[in-house]
Scaffold this motif. Sequence first.
Motif, PDB file in Angstrom:
ATOM      1  N   VAL A  85       1.601   7.475  -1.166  1.00 53.22           N
ATOM      2  CA  VAL A  85       1.511   7.807   0.368  1.00 53.22           C
ATOM      3  C   VAL A  85       0.386   8.423   0.738  1.00 53.22           C
ATOM      4  N   GLN A  86      -0.255   9.372   0.012  1.00 53.12           N
ATOM      5  CA  GLN A  86      -1.441  10.034   0.711  1.00 53.12           C
ATOM      6  C   GLN A  86      -2.770   8.873   0.382  1.00 53.12           C
ATOM      7  N   ASN A  87      -2.584   8.221  -0.776  1.00 55.81           N
ATOM      8  CA  ASN A  87      -3.536   7.196  -1.038  1.00 55.81           C
ATOM      9  C   ASN A  87      -3.749   6.446  -0.068  1.00 55.81           C
ATOM     10  N   ILE A  88      -2.608   5.884   0.270  1.00 59.07           N
ATOM     11  CA  ILE A  88      -2.571   4.750   1.354  1.00 59.07           C
ATOM     12  C   ILE A  88      -2.869   5.293   2.710  1.00 59.07           C
ATOM     13  N   LYS A  89      -2.391   6.244   3.088  1.00 57.47           N
ATOM     14  CA  LYS A  89      -2.802   7.109   4.340  1.00 57.47           C
ATOM     15  C   LYS A  89      -4.201   7.218   4.617  1.00 57.47           C
ATOM     16  N   LEU A  90      -4.894   7.600   3.276  1.00 55.55           N
ATOM     17  CA  LEU A  90      -6.375   7.777   3.379  1.00 55.55           C
ATOM     18  C   LEU A  90      -7.141   6.218   3.542  1.00 55.55           C
ATOM     19  N   ALA A  91      -6.738   5.313   3.078  1.00 60.43           N
ATOM     20  CA  ALA A  91      -7.143   3.985   3.416  1.00 60.43           C
ATOM     21  C   ALA A  91      -6.795   3.578   4.857  1.00 60.43           C
ATOM     22  N   GLU A 112      -4.236  10.914   7.919  1.00 57.86           N
ATOM     23  CA  GLU A 112      -3.958  11.547   6.646  1.00 57.86           C
ATOM     24  C   GLU A 112      -2.656  12.349   6.734  1.00 57.86           C
ATOM     25  N   HIS A 113      -2.021  12.647   7.947  1.00 58.33           N
ATOM     26  CA  HIS A 113      -0.787  13.630   8.107  1.00 58.33           C
ATOM     27  C   HIS A 113       0.235  13.029   7.272  1.00 58.33           C
ATOM     28  N   VAL A 114       0.570  13.871   6.386  1.00 57.21           N
ATOM     29  CA  VAL A 114       2.014  13.563   5.661  1.00 57.21           C
ATOM     30  C   VAL A 114       2.783  14.804   5.724  1.00 57.21           C
ATOM     31  N   ARG A 115       4.095  14.561   5.377  1.00 59.67           N
ATOM     32  CA  ARG A 115       5.192  15.846   5.461  1.00 59.67           C
ATOM     33  C   ARG A 115       5.309  16.481   4.108  1.00 59.67           C
ATOM     34  N   ARG A 157       4.566  16.751   0.425  1.00 59.22           N
ATOM     35  CA  ARG A 157       3.506  16.170   0.335  1.00 59.22           C
ATOM     36  C   ARG A 157       2.390  16.734   1.048  1.00 59.22           C
ATOM     37  N   LEU A 158       1.089  16.781   0.369  1.00 56.92           N
ATOM     38  CA  LEU A 158      -0.147  17.496   1.093  1.00 56.92           C
ATOM     39  C   LEU A 158      -1.230  16.429   0.879  1.00 56.92           C
ATOM     40  N   GLU A 170      -9.736  14.149  -7.169  1.00 53.72           N
ATOM     41  CA  GLU A 170      -8.887  12.888  -6.839  1.00 53.72           C
ATOM     42  C   GLU A 170      -8.991  12.430  -5.579  1.00 53.72           C
ATOM     43  N   ARG A 171      -9.198  13.390  -4.564  1.00 54.69           N
ATOM     44  CA  ARG A 171      -9.436  12.729  -3.303  1.00 54.69           C
ATOM     45  C   ARG A 171     -10.826  11.778  -3.186  1.00 54.69           C
TER      46      ARG A 171
END
Length: 304
Positions: A252-258, A267-270, A273-274, A280-281
Motif C-alpha cells: 500500500v505504501q509502495n504504490i501510494k508513493l508511486a 502518501e496518506h495511509v491509515r 500503516r505509516l 526502504e523509502r
Amino acid sequence: MKVVWEGVMPAVTTKFTTEDTLDLDLFLKNIEAQLKAGVSGIILGGTLGEASTLEDGEKEELVRATVAHVKESVPVIINIAEQSTKGAILAAENAQQFGADGLMMLPPMRYKATAHETVTYFSEVARSTDLPIMIYNNPVDYGIEVTLDMFDTLLKFRNIQAVKESTRDITNITRLRNSFGERLKILCGVDTLAFESMVAGADGWVAGLVCAFPEETVAIYKLAKAGQFKEALAIYRWFMPLLELDINPQLVQNIKLAEVATGLGSEHVRAPRLPLQGEERQRVLRIIETALANRPVLSQLTYS
C-alpha cells in the motif's frame, strides 16, 4: 450494469486527507485516469484499498461516489473480506444497496476454514445475492486455497462467475480452463505474473501498480491479447521493478508513493500503516525514479 470479467480491473487505493478522512477529490482524479486509460472495471475495498481500516459509512461513500462518477461506463466491484458468514451476507446486501455491480470475495478472515466450511461460506453469500461474484483465490497470503474440486461445487451458483487467480502457479490457469472452459473467467491477481498469465489464457488482470501507471498496464494487456507479445514484453520488462512493489508487505505504501510520483495520489495511509521511512523509502523512490526516467513512449502503439 452487467459485469464482463475481462480486461484490466484496478484494485484502487483509498485516498485520505491529512485529517484521516476520505479525500474524494483525489480519489476521483485517480478513477478518471483509470477510465481514460481504458480499464474494464473498478475494484474497491481490497488490500490496496485498506478495507480492513474503513468504516461502513466510508465504504458506502466510496461506492456511491465511484458509481456516480463512472456513470455505468465500467462496472464497480467491491471486495468482501469478513470474519463471519453473517457479516459477509450483510456486506453483500450493503454493496447492492450502495449501487455496486459485483463482488470480489475472499474466504473467511482470521479463521482458517476447512474446504467444506469455505465452500459453505461462499455458497451462503452467493445464495443471498443477485450480484455476480469473483472469488479471490490467494492461498499464499490468506492461507486457504480454493481447489478445482471446490470450484466444481461452487459453480452450481450462476452468479459465481470468475476467479482472481493468485496462487502464484501459472499452470493453474490451464487447469482451471481445462476443467471449466469459459464458465469460469480467470483474472490474474499477481502483478509480476500478468504477462505470463495473459499468454496462458487469462481473461483479465486485477492490477495494483495500475493505480500509478494505468496507461502502461492497459497497454500490456491489450498488446498481449492482440498477440503482440514482443511489444507487450518490452513494456513488461520495463515495468517489472515497479510491479515487484506489489508483492511486498508494504504494498500500500509502495504504490501510494508511486501515485505521488505520477500525480495520481498522496502518501496518506491509515494507521497502523505509516508512510515509508529511511532506507526502504529511498530504495522504493529509486525504483520509481528510474522507471520514470525510462518510461516507454506509448503514443505510437497500435493494436492489431
